[in-house]
Scaffold this motif. Sequence first.
Motif, PDB file in Angstrom:
ATOM      1  N   GLU A 167       1.150  -1.519   0.117  1.00 22.35           N
ATOM      2  CA  GLU A 167      -0.098   0.121  -0.089  1.00 22.35           C
ATOM      3  C   GLU A 167       1.130   0.774   0.187  1.00 22.35           C
ATOM      4  O   GLU A 167       1.832   1.170   0.526  1.00 22.35           O
ATOM      5  N   LEU A 168       0.672   2.262  -0.278  1.00 24.36           N
ATOM      6  CA  LEU A 168       1.107   3.242  -0.804  1.00 24.36           C
ATOM      7  C   LEU A 168       0.965   3.988   0.278  1.00 24.36           C
ATOM      8  O   LEU A 168      -0.410   4.572   1.174  1.00 24.36           O
ATOM      9  N   VAL A 169       2.289   4.293   1.342  1.00 27.14           N
ATOM     10  CA  VAL A 169       1.932   4.888   2.054  1.00 27.14           C
ATOM     11  C   VAL A 169       2.470   6.195   2.144  1.00 27.14           C
ATOM     12  O   VAL A 169       3.162   7.362   1.695  1.00 27.14           O
ATOM     13  N   LYS A 170       1.479   7.574   2.490  1.00 24.33           N
ATOM     14  CA  LYS A 170       1.705   8.642   2.808  1.00 24.33           C
ATOM     15  C   LYS A 170       1.925   9.515   3.821  1.00 24.33           C
ATOM     16  O   LYS A 170       2.451   8.686   4.916  1.00 24.33           O
ATOM     17  N   GLY A 171       2.778  10.655   3.618  1.00 26.53           N
ATOM     18  CA  GLY A 171       3.024  11.621   4.811  1.00 26.53           C
ATOM     19  C   GLY A 171       4.782  11.560   4.922  1.00 26.53           C
ATOM     20  O   GLY A 171       5.621  11.972   3.946  1.00 26.53           O
ATOM     21  N   ARG A 187       5.773  11.496  22.953  1.00 24.39           N
ATOM     22  CA  ARG A 187       5.101  10.528  23.255  1.00 24.39           C
ATOM     23  C   ARG A 187       3.776   9.108  22.931  1.00 24.39           C
ATOM     24  O   ARG A 187       3.588   8.429  23.080  1.00 24.39           O
ATOM     25  N   GLN A 188       2.941  10.048  21.618  1.00 22.07           N
ATOM     26  CA  GLN A 188       1.826   9.053  20.780  1.00 22.07           C
ATOM     27  C   GLN A 188       2.843   7.988  20.250  1.00 22.07           C
ATOM     28  O   GLN A 188       2.630   7.724  19.677  1.00 22.07           O
ATOM     29  N   VAL A 189       3.815   8.704  19.830  1.00 21.33           N
ATOM     30  CA  VAL A 189       5.119   8.132  19.195  1.00 21.33           C
ATOM     31  C   VAL A 189       5.470   6.733  19.968  1.00 21.33           C
ATOM     32  O   VAL A 189       5.124   5.125  19.359  1.00 21.33           O
ATOM     33  N   ILE A 190       5.825   6.860  20.970  1.00 23.99           N
ATOM     34  CA  ILE A 190       6.777   6.250  21.378  1.00 23.99           C
ATOM     35  C   ILE A 190       5.459   5.072  21.710  1.00 23.99           C
ATOM     36  O   ILE A 190       5.591   3.591  22.268  1.00 23.99           O
ATOM     37  N   LEU A 191       3.988   5.509  22.604  1.00 27.26           N
ATOM     38  CA  LEU A 191       2.772   4.851  22.430  1.00 27.26           C
ATOM     39  C   LEU A 191       2.799   3.803  21.490  1.00 27.26           C
ATOM     40  O   LEU A 191       2.474   2.385  21.657  1.00 27.26           O
ATOM     41  N   GLN A 192       2.717   4.718  20.659  1.00 29.51           N
ATOM     42  CA  GLN A 192       2.466   3.404  19.246  1.00 29.51           C
ATOM     43  C   GLN A 192       3.708   2.742  19.159  1.00 29.51           C
ATOM     44  O   GLN A 192       3.301   0.744  18.175  1.00 29.51           O
ATOM     45  N   HIS A 216       6.533   6.009   9.346  1.00 31.01           N
ATOM     46  CA  HIS A 216       6.527   6.953   8.313  1.00 31.01           C
ATOM     47  C   HIS A 216       5.049   7.903   9.351  1.00 31.01           C
ATOM     48  O   HIS A 216       3.833   7.138   9.939  1.00 31.01           O
ATOM     49  N   LEU A 217       4.512   9.019   9.106  1.00 29.42           N
ATOM     50  CA  LEU A 217       4.065  10.063  10.206  1.00 29.42           C
ATOM     51  C   LEU A 217       2.660   9.940   8.869  1.00 29.42           C
ATOM     52  O   LEU A 217       3.115  11.040   8.143  1.00 29.42           O
ATOM     53  N   ILE A 218       1.820   9.583   9.217  1.00 29.38           N
ATOM     54  CA  ILE A 218       0.372  10.070   7.891  1.00 29.38           C
ATOM     55  C   ILE A 218      -0.428  11.130   8.385  1.00 29.38           C
ATOM     56  O   ILE A 218      -0.975  11.338   7.605  1.00 29.38           O
ATOM     57  N   ALA A 219      -0.419  11.087   9.655  1.00 27.03           N
ATOM     58  CA  ALA A 219      -0.872  12.560  10.033  1.00 27.03           C
ATOM     59  C   ALA A 219      -0.395  13.347  11.655  1.00 27.03           C
ATOM     60  O   ALA A 219       0.228  12.498  11.969  1.00 27.03           O
ATOM     61  N   GLN A 228      -0.395   9.633  13.490  1.00 31.55           N
ATOM     62  CA  GLN A 228      -1.146   8.657  13.635  1.00 31.55           C
ATOM     63  C   GLN A 228       0.953   7.769  12.844  1.00 31.55           C
ATOM     64  O   GLN A 228       1.010   8.634  12.148  1.00 31.55           O
ATOM     65  N   LEU A 229       0.698   6.558  12.943  1.00 30.04           N
ATOM     66  CA  LEU A 229       2.351   6.448  12.530  1.00 30.04           C
ATOM     67  C   LEU A 229       1.914   4.581  11.679  1.00 30.04           C
ATOM     68  O   LEU A 229       1.076   4.094  12.230  1.00 30.04           O
ATOM     69  N   LYS A 230       2.870   4.372  11.120  1.00 32.39           N
ATOM     70  CA  LYS A 230       2.887   3.784   9.945  1.00 32.39           C
ATOM     71  C   LYS A 230       4.401   2.968  10.041  1.00 32.39           C
ATOM     72  O   LYS A 230       5.037   3.915   9.843  1.00 32.39           O
ATOM     73  N   ILE A 231       4.576   1.243  10.242  1.00 32.82           N
ATOM     74  CA  ILE A 231       5.695   0.929  10.131  1.00 32.82           C
ATOM     75  C   ILE A 231       6.189   0.232   9.275  1.00 32.82           C
ATOM     76  O   ILE A 231       5.467  -0.252   8.596  1.00 32.82           O
ATOM     77  N   LEU A 232       7.239   0.396   8.219  1.00 31.99           N
ATOM     78  CA  LEU A 232       7.980  -0.240   7.097  1.00 31.99           C
ATOM     79  C   LEU A 232       8.973  -1.165   7.731  1.00 31.99           C
ATOM     80  O   LEU A 232       8.979  -1.219   8.044  1.00 31.99           O
TER      81      LEU A 232
END
Length: 813
Positions: A167-171, A187-192, A216-219, A228-232
């Motif tokens: 899937e194409l991950v934006k951000g 803190r939100q990134v660490i929690l995710q 990637h930070l998509i939001a 919101q985080l996405k791990i690649l």
Amino acid sequence: MAKPSKDEEEIAVPAPVFSVTAKDDKDKIALPDAHDPVTGHGRWLYEGRLGEGGLATVFRAWDCKGGLGFVAVKVLKKHSKAHARHAFAMHRESQWSLERLHNRADPRYSEEHAKLFARYLEDHTGFVELGPEDFEERRKDFESPSFDWYKQRIDLPIASKPYVVMELVKGETLQVAMPSMSATEKRQVILQCATALEYLERFHMIHRDFRGCNMHLIAREKPNESCQLKILDLGVMISSEAGMEVNCNMAVQAFRRRGETEEKRKRYDWLPWEVRSACDELQGAVKNFEPPGHSFDAFSLGVLILHLLLGKTKARSVLDSLQDHPERTPDGCGIGVPKELLGNLLAEAAKRPRPREVCAQLVPLRLKSPQKEAAVSAEKAEATPAVPSCHTVSHTTTKMEGSSDEEGEMEVVEMDTKKGTETIGQKKDNDTAAKEAAAKEAAAKIAAAKEAAAKVAAAKKAAAKEAAAREAAAKEAAAKEAAAKEAAAKEAAAKEAAAKEAAAKEATAKEAAAKEAAAKEAAAKEAAAKEAAAKEAAKEAATIPKHDVGRRSKSRSRSRNRKESSLERKQRLRRERARHLLPEDPARSQAPEEKAAKRPLAEETAPDADAAGAPAKEARRDVRDVTHVSVLDLLRRQQAVEKEQEEVAEARRKEQRLQAQKQEERRAEEERQKQAQQALQMQAQYQQMQMQMQWAQHAELLQRHLLGAFPGAFPGFPGACGFGTPMTALQAAPSVPAGPVPGVVSKASAPPPKPADAASPAGPAQGGLDRAKKGTLNGQSWDPRELMAAAAAQLVEAQQTTDLRNIGSRTNT
């Protein structure tokens, strides 16, 4: 969102045909299944390069023939010896997503947790067609320590260009966004991140590449939206099952070569201490991770927290000293991470907490905006009582080192000791000036934030417009292509229908022509048959004389008496056979005498019968023609039957000749065997006669020897003093042994010799032997007859044995 660099800018349409990362022509790799707008072939319309790593290059593409839309296509780079191993790594990372993380049929699946990972859509590496059907069995086969990737050759179905579709991950990447992130976002990134590691622990998997460039930070944080985080990049992910920590398979090992210099090795700061030491010793033991399995990614999470807290450069310098001095661990409460938690994440493998423990130990942040902070500080200043001159309490705000928080900062209270005293008026003036300065600074910050937000919104709108224009252009091109294809299909269908119609017309015309030709041929054959029948009837009618029955029978008998030709005889026989085969006619079945009696009477009563009976004759001639045609058919059938009978008779005669030939050969063989047997019998008889003659010669030699050795030992024996008397008695003594000669087949043995007659010459000799008396020789008594008999028996036995051996050898020869 940061502006993309030149390397990340999108390539304008038309799409590239070869990899844009190739330096030389020989390194160029054709992009797999690239769409060609001219011919319409290919599925993926490549629009630009998104990123590149050591294993593959990622392109942005549009699915022209499916419903996936914009996707990210990860194409393997060209490798020589390690091509199959790197293709397996791509296959494994796609299957981790398809079979584990994003598999709804798996009981461990969670939609909320699966959103944290980029989803893989298709696998085009070729490994799905190889090995077992089940991914787990296939993975264990190719990850076995005994599997050698350099010795065991693997031929992939699409070995030239393996690829996977994601899937194409934006951000933007987390590494790029770190300097502009707030404490709340961090803190939100660490929690995710901790939640994602907890999801991986369900499947017993280790990411091993858990760092900012693979996230990637998509939001970003907004009033109504959270970060919101996405791990690649799951390329080096492995299973934490037993035995994998020391697996020496090249597909499992990673980070064995981290560079020659210390500066290059510092870049691998997310690797735990124990894995680094094993990687430094290239010839030593392999260590992919240290149990427990979560320890690897837990250490990487601690390094990521250091990067968020201090920045990448300073975090690396601090990290080098923490292994020997853990007390120097910085406090991460500014981003919600206690100092003790961060120290445990960077400690030994056994002390590192599990991901769910990290989530439980994170501290909630209590931050204040600049406006609220200034108002609160003013209220506190007004309500603050007078203090001694030696101790003054001041409220100041300090920014934590490495933090980039612009919206709010932690409140820190410091005790300031000063010399001297201050009046309340001076404090108020200072507070007012501080308030005005804080208000100005806050207004400036708000204006800068609004301006930055406006720029970001304008950039997003421009990007959205550009994307919409591209999407519309792609859809329009697809619609045009579909219309062209539909028109071409209709034209082809029309051409095919016209061709079929023309072929049908041509076939109908050919069929009509064939029917017409067949009808003409049948008519011609029928006319020829009628003409032949008429000719035959005319010939037959010409042969019948117009006389009465008596004269006609006389002329017929006279014509039969004369010599007939072969052709006339055949025709006559055919007519006779036809008459026998045809049904009897009442007119013909009448006796000849009745016909002869009736005809003269008719001639007398009707002299003009010939003229009056002309119509009747014509009618009879027509009937004769019809019957003649049937007679010809019967003749043809009779000829076919005769031909078949002749063939059967010929086959029987041929079989009889073969049997006679076989019998003749059998008789000849029996005659040869009989002649050979007679020859053997004659040879045996001849050999027997020779043996008898030899025995007689030996007996005569023995007699002479004995008489010469013992003269006068046989008184009254004729020839005792000479050799005048023949020794027929001794010659007859050794009779021929009874039975057949060895090696010779005979029907009857030769009869034994007759006993010697008393009147024969052997009689006196035998009598002399009977009258011989015993004497002494060398002091011993002896009997001449016994001595001669023993010597003769020994001589005959020896000679017989030798002769029989010779006879057997000659017979066999």
